[in-house]
Write an enzyme that holds these catalytic residues in place. Structure first.
Site, PDB file in Angstrom:
ATOM      1  N   TYR A   1      -1.140  -9.604 -22.679  1.00 39.72           N
ATOM      2  CA  TYR A   1       0.018  -9.251 -24.231  1.00 39.72           C
ATOM      3  C   TYR A   1       1.025  -7.655 -24.833  1.00 39.72           C
ATOM      4  O   TYR A   1       2.022  -7.765 -24.211  1.00 39.72           O
ATOM      5  CB  TYR A   1      -0.547 -10.523 -25.843  1.00 39.72           C
TER       6      TYR A   1
ATOM      7  N   LYS B   1       4.691  -6.750 -22.605  1.00 36.76           N
ATOM      8  CA  LYS B   1       5.627  -6.810 -23.683  1.00 36.76           C
ATOM      9  C   LYS B   1       5.704  -5.413 -23.736  1.00 36.76           C
ATOM     10  O   LYS B   1       6.821  -4.572 -23.719  1.00 36.76           O
ATOM     11  CB  LYS B   1       4.668  -7.282 -25.192  1.00 36.76           C
TER      12      LYS B   1
END
Length: 302
Positions: free
Chosen positions: A169, A173
Site C-alpha cells: 500500500y 501510494k
C-alpha cells in the site's frame, strides 16, 4: 456552487471518502459518474448497491448522477468509465481517483498475489482512468477546444512517509505521488492540472487498524475523522477555482489542510574527482550532519 456545470468521475465512490466526494460534488453542482465495484475491504466480490445508493442520494437532492461499475485497473473498463461521462453528460471536466483496498502484511510476509493486487488497484487504477481521461482532453485540445480540466489523485500518509505493515500500500501510494508530478508537467499544455491528496479519515481501511484514533468523539461535537471533512478540498480542486494549482500534494484531516513538502535536492559533497570507497563514509557523515532527519515511518518504534 463552485462546480456548477462540471462533469466529474469519482472512482471508489460507493463508500467512505469517495462517497463523500461524490455527494459534495453533487451539492456543488457537478454531474457525477459514481464508479464503484462494490467490493469488500480486501477487494473481493462486487455489488452495484453502494454506487446506486450514492447516485440516488445525489439525484434525490436535485443533482445529476449515473452509476458505473467498471474495474478501474482494467484498460477497457477505464475507457468505459470515461465513456459513461461522455454518453450521459456530453463532456468530462475532472477525474477524482479514489478507488482502493488494503491487504496489510509485514514486508517479509507479503505474498506476490497480495502485492500485485494492491499495486494493481491503487497504482494501475490511477493510471488507467487518468490515461483514458488525458487522451480525451489531449485530442480535444489538439482539435482547438480549450479545457480547464482536473485530475485529483489519492495518496496517503503511508505514501508520504511509509507505514509499518503496509509495504504494498505504501509503495503504491508513493508511486501515485510521482505519477501526479509527471501528469502535472505533461498535461498542463492541454489545460489539465493534476494534484494529489493524502487524507486521514475514518474508512473501512482505517477504522479497524487505527480504531482508537478513528473513533468518533464520545462527547459529540466536531468529528475530525469524519470522511466528509475531506470532500471540500476535493470539490475545490475539481472546480475552476483551483486553476494554476498543479503538481501539489495536500494533506487533509479534520479541519486541517497542509501542503506536503516532498523530495528535494539536499546537501552535496563534490570532490571534483572519482571517490575512493574508503572516503565515502566520511563524505556521507558530512552530508547527514547537514540534512534534516527523516520523518518517522508510521507505526515505527519511537
Amino acid at each position: 456552487m463552485i462546480c456548477e456545470g462540471r462533469v466529474v468521475v469519482v472512482t471508489g465512490a460507493g463508500r467512505g471518502i469517495g462517497r463523500q466526494h461524490a455527494l459534495e460534488l453533487g451539492r456543488q453542482g457537478a454531474a457525477v459518474v459514481v464508479n464503484d465495484l462494490g467490493a469488500t475491504l480486501h477487494g473481493e466480490g462486487s455489488t452495484p448497491g453502494p454506487a446506486e445508493e450514492v447516485a440516488a442520494e445525489i439525484t434525490d437532492g436535485g443533482g445529476r448522477a449515473v452509476v458505473n461499475g467498471d474495474d478501474v485497473a482494467d484498460w477497457a473498463g477505464a475507457q468505459r468509465i470515461v465513456s459513461t461521462a461522455l454518453d450521459a453528460f456530453g463532456r468530462l471536466d475532472a477525474v477524482v481517483n479514489n478507488a482502493g483496498f488494503v491487504r496489510d502484511r509485514m514486508f517479509a510476509n507479503v505474498t506476490e498475489e497480495e502485492w500485485d493486487s494492491v499495486v494493481r488497484v491503487h497504482l494501475k487504477g490511477h493510471f488507467c482512468v487518468g490515461r483514458a481521461a488525458a487522451a480525451y482532453w489531449r485530442d480535444r485540445a489538439k482539435a482547438g477546444h480549450r479545457h480547464d480540466a482536473r485530475i485529483v489523485n489519492t495518496s496517503s500518509g503511508a505514501g508520504l512517509l511509509g507505514s509499518v505493515g503496509q509495504a504494498a500500500y505504501s509503495a503504491a501510494k508513493g508511486a501515485i505521488l510521482s505519477l501526479t508530478l509527471v501528469q502535472a508537467a505533461e498535461l498542463g499544455r492541454y489545460g489539465v492540472t493534476a494534484n494529489a491528496i493524502a487524507p486521514s479519515a475514518r474508512t473501512r481501511m482505517t477504522e479497524e487498524v487505527f480504531a482508537a484514533t478513528m473513533a468518533p468523539p464520545a462527547a459529540g461535537g466536531f468529528d475530525p475523522m469524519d470522511p466528509s471533512n475531506i470532500a471540500p478540498l476535493v470539490a475545490w480542486l475539481a472546480s475552476p477555482l483551483s486553476a494554476g494549482v498543479t503538481g501539489r500534494v495536500f494533506e487533509v484531516e479534520g479541519g486541517r489542510i497542509g501542503v506536503a513538502d516532498g523530495w528535494q535536492h539536499g546537501p552535496t559533497v563534490d570532490l571534483g574527482r572519482r571517490w575512493d570507497p574508503a572516503e565515502v563514509g566520511e563524505g556521507v557523515a558530512a552530508l547527514l550532519a547537514k540534512a534534516p532527519a527523516p520523518a518517522p515511518v508510521y507505526g515505527a518504534a519511537g
